[in-house]
Design a protein around this motif. Structure first.
Motif, short mmCIF file in Angstrom:
data_model
loop_
_atom_site.label_atom_id
_atom_site.label_comp_id
_atom_site.label_asym_id
_atom_site.label_seq_id
_atom_site.Cartn_x
_atom_site.Cartn_y
_atom_site.Cartn_z
N TYR A 37 12.89 19.85 2.73
CA TYR A 37 12.29 21.18 2.63
C TYR A 37 10.77 21.05 2.71
N PRO A 38 10.13 21.79 3.61
CA PRO A 38 8.71 21.51 3.89
C PRO A 38 7.73 21.93 2.79
N LEU A 39 8.06 22.94 1.97
CA LEU A 39 7.09 23.40 0.97
C LEU A 39 7.36 22.71 -0.38
N SER A 40 7.29 21.38 -0.38
CA SER A 40 7.53 20.62 -1.60
C SER A 40 6.20 20.17 -2.19
N THR A 41 6.20 19.94 -3.47
CA THR A 41 4.93 19.57 -4.11
C THR A 41 5.18 18.81 -5.40
N PHE A 42 4.16 18.12 -5.85
CA PHE A 42 4.15 17.58 -7.21
C PHE A 42 3.48 18.60 -8.13
N ALA A 43 3.88 18.56 -9.40
CA ALA A 43 3.07 19.19 -10.44
C ALA A 43 2.35 18.07 -11.17
N TYR A 44 1.06 18.26 -11.39
CA TYR A 44 0.25 17.19 -12.00
C TYR A 44 -0.23 17.60 -13.39
N PHE A 45 -0.36 16.61 -14.24
CA PHE A 45 -1.14 16.78 -15.47
C PHE A 45 -2.51 16.16 -15.23
N TYR A 46 -3.53 16.80 -15.76
CA TYR A 46 -4.88 16.24 -15.73
C TYR A 46 -5.36 15.98 -17.14
N VAL A 47 -5.89 14.76 -17.37
CA VAL A 47 -6.51 14.45 -18.66
C VAL A 47 -7.80 13.66 -18.40
N TYR A 48 -8.67 13.65 -19.40
CA TYR A 48 -9.85 12.79 -19.31
C TYR A 48 -9.43 11.35 -19.55
N PRO B 83 -14.53 10.88 -15.92
CA PRO B 83 -13.44 10.68 -14.95
C PRO B 83 -12.13 11.26 -15.49
N VAL B 84 -11.37 11.87 -14.57
CA VAL B 84 -10.09 12.42 -14.99
C VAL B 84 -8.96 11.66 -14.31
N LEU B 85 -7.80 11.68 -14.95
CA LEU B 85 -6.60 11.05 -14.39
C LEU B 85 -5.70 12.13 -13.79
N THR B 86 -5.13 11.82 -12.62
CA THR B 86 -4.15 12.71 -12.01
C THR B 86 -2.77 12.11 -12.23
N LEU B 87 -1.93 12.80 -12.97
CA LEU B 87 -0.63 12.24 -13.31
C LEU B 87 0.48 13.15 -12.80
N PRO B 88 1.15 12.76 -11.69
CA PRO B 88 2.30 13.56 -11.26
C PRO B 88 3.39 13.50 -12.33
N VAL B 89 3.91 14.67 -12.72
CA VAL B 89 4.91 14.68 -13.80
C VAL B 89 6.26 15.25 -13.35
N ALA B 90 6.29 15.95 -12.21
CA ALA B 90 7.56 16.48 -11.71
C ALA B 90 7.33 16.93 -10.28
N GLY B 91 8.43 17.06 -9.54
CA GLY B 91 8.35 17.65 -8.21
C GLY B 91 8.90 19.06 -8.27
N GLY B 92 8.42 19.91 -7.35
CA GLY B 92 8.89 21.28 -7.38
C GLY B 92 8.91 21.89 -5.99
N THR B 93 9.47 23.10 -5.93
CA THR B 93 9.75 23.75 -4.66
C THR B 93 9.04 25.10 -4.61
N LEU B 94 8.27 25.32 -3.56
CA LEU B 94 7.66 26.63 -3.38
C LEU B 94 8.53 27.44 -2.41
N VAL B 95 8.88 28.64 -2.83
CA VAL B 95 9.83 29.45 -2.08
C VAL B 95 9.11 30.66 -1.48
N ILE B 96 9.39 30.92 -0.19
CA ILE B 96 8.85 32.14 0.43
C ILE B 96 9.86 33.24 0.23
N ILE B 97 9.51 34.23 -0.57
CA ILE B 97 10.44 35.30 -0.90
C ILE B 97 10.05 36.56 -0.15
N TYR B 98 11.02 37.43 0.11
CA TYR B 98 10.73 38.68 0.80
C TYR B 98 11.71 39.74 0.34
N ASN B 99 11.38 40.96 0.64
CA ASN B 99 12.22 42.09 0.25
C ASN B 99 12.23 43.06 1.42
N VAL B 100 13.16 42.86 2.33
CA VAL B 100 13.23 43.69 3.53
C VAL B 100 14.64 44.26 3.64
#
Lengths: 667, 410
Positions: free
Chosen positions: B333-344, B139-156
């Motif tokens: 902001y809609p594209l928000s997420t956690f970053a997780y650590f995984y350990v046994y 079994p593994v543990l899911t540990l949220p360690v920080a929140g972060g932002t995904l950005v949609i970038i473009y070059n037009v």
């Protein structure tokens, strides 16, 4: 050191003792024979194990998809559908087109170096071209991304799109990260290889053919075309096929520039995928399962293609060597030479015949000098000059990348390379000087240490094993074992052309099964690099030993030395510096290899504390950071490229210098 | 070998002294090279041997209650948090004298390495599905360690930062249904902008990436077509678009978009803000109908709002359906997420387990959700809320070695 047991001492010791000594020597000789034979068999076993592990690992994919794997374009981990078609087409298209681009230029370079250039210019120029072959592929990829790509995107590709009738080939939008740029960097990378083999083939053509063509009134170009290119043909073709093998197996540089999209390319500006690049990019992402198995099956396909191409190349080149090295039968050499000369004369005459007012038909070759009309002569001279200019242009094209690479690396990484801390510190916190951030440059100390340690481990494995196997092939290939020796030599030769990513995958899988905790470690990385070096060391040993005159062996044997002593003391001693050269070249190849380390060494930010733990190295560091958006990581990556280039150039120039001094000393 | 020069060689042929070598060789200039090469090789080998002796000092065990020092943990995974992780490991090292070797090889590599038991922990923004977790040896543990932002970038060319995009439009772009920048669907939300006619070049990750998980999670929620054809995951089969490229690594993808016209891609906010090149990125439509500019504050607000509406599983539960995407608040902001650590959970199931290393692993995890959180905001990530710290703590407390709980050191 005294040579014990030599005949000088034999008379002075009692008979019984002498017999015992002979018995001991027999045992020792037998043991030595056993050891070298075991090493040779070891090379065979390793190659067999590589193939076995790959095929076994590909098993689930093989049985699930069958031959349909080769014709399917799917690559979908969610729905477990995999196919190799885009990668196969991408591999064949990129290497085939690279060949089309590289061969004419390489031929031009070879002709210039062998036939056109003034003698004082030949060696330095040949050195520069050969050095281009020593630039690590990760550095080529790095350069392709930062120098070739903008140029392709803004100038070359838009121009090509505006060509009439070009739409089908150059459809899409110029991005610079596509099949065409990958093709171009492949062409740049295989050019020195083809040029070197072609040059050697041209130089192997007897001078008398050239000279007689010239004396028959041919221009230099005509002499080359009619008298030299013909006899050199099979060697040149061998070089071309060798280049094809390199292109098919090239991994890192292509992975950095081809776009990595699994579509069958629709135009030259389409992103694409190659077998080797796909394995390198994705193997470490996937755990055991069907996708991993499918990736390994890509490896099996790649293995098959490279083996096929390399076998073809060796057969062509070896055929040439045999032809050149065969002993003349009595009168045979003269007869052959005479018929070659006659052919040259015939060809010259055939070209002149339309303008030949005397209507001389089939006079003896030695008396025929076709009269040349003055106007035609001027045209022929102009043609000759044009060809000289063209070959010169080829040389310019061939040497430009090396200088551009060096210049770019110095420009972008020079600042790092002159900072002492760069060699002692570890990787920095990624940082760019924006919003008042103060960034530290950090360094690549752990990576340099890692590379040195990996090379030491690899040498510990590959040098003794390769040396012994090479000794077997060169010295013990008599009678029953000559078949084994031929096979080992041939396999070792072919193995030097097998993509190192496959070696990495093999070593990783074996470690996972047998030394699990060290699957990503200095040990697994060292073993992988050792496997990269082994065939090179084996072949280099064989070649160096073969270059020792058989008179030396016979003299020593006649003096009563046992066979193993002759080999160890006399032959190895005589071949010593050639051996060292071979080892260093193997070392330089390993130092520049990225692909085998990608899936083994694991990477580390710190100096080594445990050989069984993940370790960094210079080449994977460059691969990981070459496109970093952080300024200090970019600078470090360029600095690392500069350091790597320095190491490679030092090894290659050093061995060259040593070889030259040796050959001058022998004169 | 005795040294023979040209002179001794010629002398040897006439007098045959007993201790002369049998072969006459010309060695001028060779000895020097050989010596240099020999010395170099010797130094390399000596280095290796020397290090060997130092390396195998073994890990330094600590007195009971005290913390072990000088140990190394191996981690691999997301480069979404690469900048944060390298700051963490530097600070953790200076505070505890233990070393964490975090290689940002990408989420896929991290998860694979954890599954293959070649690292102590993995990091990703894409939580494991139950079938993925089933492949692990424990079994593994899911540990949220920080929140972060995904950005949609473009070059037009000619299009400034703040292009308005919705999830539905973005899905059609990545599915190859919207192919040019001046498509009416894009123009509709950007009335003030002069959009060029160039063909859109979509860029995605070539390696398995947590950012791909967040993007595909978002697109699945906003586009039924994407949901059924592609789905969500760290490695999805991107539909064929007229122009597309795939790049390995966040930082590289950012560089690629910055240098290639008409591209659109997705990376983390930290990489975008830390770049020397100005990057244009989109304002994304959230469920309340507002186009929100990606900032750490907007992500913090989104994570806070979404967390309130979410019942979190325990650390040992399955987090596959936990999503911080599409929070309902107007400034979220809609594209928000956690970053997780995984350990046994039972470290014995993992990489080269020892009692001491398990203790250090626990120390590291506690440090990350404790002292480490003070590094988070400065790098434009979002610290985790106290409720999640508590959840992580109880997860870490449930870790075992050899069937026993792992005593925390102080």
């Amino acid at each position: 050191m005294t040579v014990n047991g030599g005949p000088a001492e034999a008379g002075r010791i009692p008979e019984e003792q002498r017999r015992r000594r002979i018995r001991i020597l027999r045992v020792l000789g037998g043991a030595f024979h056993g050891v070298v034979a075991a090493a040779a068999v070891g090379v065979l076993v390793l190659v067999a194990a590589l193939l076995f592990v790959l095929v076994a690992q590909a098993g689930p994919s093989l049985s699930r998809f069958g031959p349909g794997f080769l014709t399917s374009s799917a690559w979908d981990g969610v729905h477990n559908q995999f196919g190799a078609l885009p990668a196969i087409v991408g591999t064949l298209a990129s290497s085939g087109l690279a060949l089309l681009l590289a061969v004419p230029v390489a031929l031009g370079v070879a002709i210039f170096l062998s036939e056109v250039a003034p003698p004082w210019l030949r060696r330095p120029l040949a050195t520069v071209v050969d050095l281009s072959a020593a630039v690590p592929s990760v550095v080529y990829g790095f350069w392709a991304f930062f120098v070739l790509r903008p140029w392709m995107r803004t100038s070359v590709e838009p121009t090509l799109q505006n060509l009439p009738l070009a739409n089908g080939f150059f459809g899409g939008v110029p991005t610079g990260v596509d099949l065409l740029t990958a093709t171009l960097i492949l062409a740049v990378m295989i050019l020195p290889t083809i040029a070197a083999v072609a040059r050697e083939s041209l130089q192997a053509v007897p001078g008398v053919l050239r000279e007689s063509a010239l004396s028959l009134g041919a221009t230099r170009w005509e002499a080359t075309r009619l008298a030299v290119l013909g006899p050199a043909r099979s060697g040149i073709v061998g070089g071309v096929v060798l280049g094809l093998g390199r292109a098919v197996g090239e991994t890192i540089a292509v992975a950095m520039i081809i776009g990595n999209i699994g579509v069958v390319p629709y135009s030259l500006l389409s992103p694409a995928q190659t077998l080797a690049a796909q394995i390198a990019n994705n193997f470490s992402d996937v755990g055991p399962g069907l996708e991993q198995s499918a990736l390994v099956e890509l490896g099996v396909v790649l293995f098959g293609i490279t083996i096929l191409v390399n076998v073809l190349a060796r057969m062509l080149i070896w055929g040439l060597v045999r032809e050149r090295g065969s002993k003349p039968r009595s009168g045979g050499a003269f007869a052959r030479r005479r018929s070659q000369l006659a052919r040259v004369a015939d060809r010259l005459r055939a070209r002149g015949e339309a303008r030949d007012p005397t209507g001389l038909h089939r006079p003896g070759w030695q008396t025929s000098v076709a009269p040349v009309v003055a106007g035609r002569r001027a045209r022929r001279r102009a043609w000759e000059l044009a060809v000289i200019a063209a070959t010169l242009a080829c040389v310019a094209v061939a040497v430009t990348p090396l200088f551009s690479i060096l210049g770019t690396a110095v420009e972008r990484g020079g600042a790092a390379a002159v900072t002492p801390g760069f060699y002692t510190e570890g990787a920095p916190i990624p940082c760019s000087p924006v919003h008042g951030a103060v960034c530290s440059l950090g360094g690549i100390g752990p990576q340099i240490e890692g590379t040195l340690v990996l090379l030491a481990l690899a040498s510990l494995l590959a040098v003794p094993a390769g040396l012994l196997a090479g000794i077997f092939v060169a010295e013990y290939a008599r009678g029953r074992s000559s078949g084994l020796a031929r096979v080992v030599s041939f396999l070792a030769d072919v193995m030097t052309g097998v993509p190192t990513i496959l070696i990495g995958v093999f070593v990783y899988l074996v470690f996972l099964a047998y030394d699990h905790d060290a699957a990503h470690s200095a040990y697994s990385g060292g073993v992988a690099l050792g496997f990269v070096m082994l065939p090179i060391v084996t072949r280099a040993t064989e070649e160096s030993l073969r270059s020792v005159s058989s008179n030396v062996r016979e003299a020593a044997l006649a003096l009563g030395f046992p066979r193993h002593r002759v080999t160890l003391r006399v032959v190895l001693g005589s071949a010593r510096s050639a051996l060292v050269t071979g080892m260093l070249l193997a070392l330089s190849r390993a130092a520049g290899d990225t692909a085998s380390l990608l899936v083994t060494a694991g990477g580390s930010l710190y100096f080594i504390q445990n050989l069984a733990a993940p370790t960094g190295a210079i080449t994977p560091f460059i691969f990981a950071n070459f496109q970093s958006s952080y300024l200090n990581e970019q600078t470090d990556a360029w600095g690392a490229a500069l350091v790597l280039l320095g190491i490679m150039l030092a090894i290659n120039l050093g061995t060259r210098w040593a070889v030259r001094r040796r050959s001058e000393g022998a004169e | 070998m005795s040294v023979s020069g040209k002179e001794t060689g010629t002398a040897g042929s006439t007098t045959v002294p007993e201790r002369k070598p049998t072969v006459v060789r010309h060695r001028s200039g060779r000895a020097g090279t050989y010596v240099v090469v020999g010395v170099v090789l010797l130094v390399v080998i000596l280095l290796a041997v020397g290090y060997e002796a130092r390396w195998f000092g073994g890990s330094k065990a600590a007195a009971p209650g005290a913390c072990a020092t000088g140990n190394t943990l191996q981690g691999n995974g997301a480069n979404f948090i690469a900048a944060l992780a390298s700051t963490w490991v530097a600070h953790y090292n200076s505070q505890t004298s233990n070393v964490v070797n975090y290689v940002a090889g990408g989420s896929g590599t991290g998860i694979t390495d954890l599954e293959q038991k070649t690292v102590d922990f993995a990091a990703t923004e894409g939580p494991l599905s139950s079938s993925q977790a089933a492949g692990f040896s424990g079994p593994v543990l899911t540990l949220p360690v920080a929140g972060g932002t995904l950005v949609i970038i473009y070059n037009v060319a000619g299009v400034p930062a703040g292009l308005h995009l919705s999830g539905a439009v973005l899905a059609e772009i990545y599915m190859g249904k919207i192919t040019s920048w001046n498509d009416p669907a894009i123009a509709r939300n950007n009335s003030g902008l002069q959009l060029p006619s160039g063909t859109i070049l979509t860029v995605h990750r070539s390696d398995a990436a947590g950012t791909t998980f967040v993007l595909s999670d978002y697109l699945s929620q906003d586009s039924p077509a994407w949901s059924s054809a592609v789905g969500k995951g760290i490695s999805v089969s991107f539909p064929k678009a007229p122009l597309q490229d795939a790049i390995k690594g966040n930082s590289a993808l950012l560089t690629y978009v910055q240098t290639t016209p008409n591209t659109i891609g997705y990376v983390d906010l930290t990489d975008v803000l830390a770049s020397t090149t100005t990057t244009t990125y989109a304002d994304m439509l959230n469920p309340s109908g507002t186009f929100v500019t990606p900032t750490a504050a907007a992500t913090a607000s989104a994570i806070a709002d979404k967390s309130n509406a979410t019942t979190f599983p325990s650390a040992s539960g399955n987090w596959y359906n936990v999503s911080m995407v599409n929070a309902a608040g107007s400034g979220d902001y809609p594209l928000s997420t956690f970053a997780y650590f995984y350990v046994y959970q039972a470290t014995d199931a993992g990489f080269a387990p020892t009692q001491v290393k398990s203790q250090v692993l626990v120390q590291w995890l506690h440090w990350v959700i404790g002292a480490g959180q003070s590094d988070v905001s400065a790098l434009n990530y979002v610290p985790i809320a106290p409720t999640l710290v508590a959840l992580d703590s109880s997860g870490i407390a449930s870790m075992t070695f050899d069937g026993h709980g792992i005593p925390a050191c102080t």
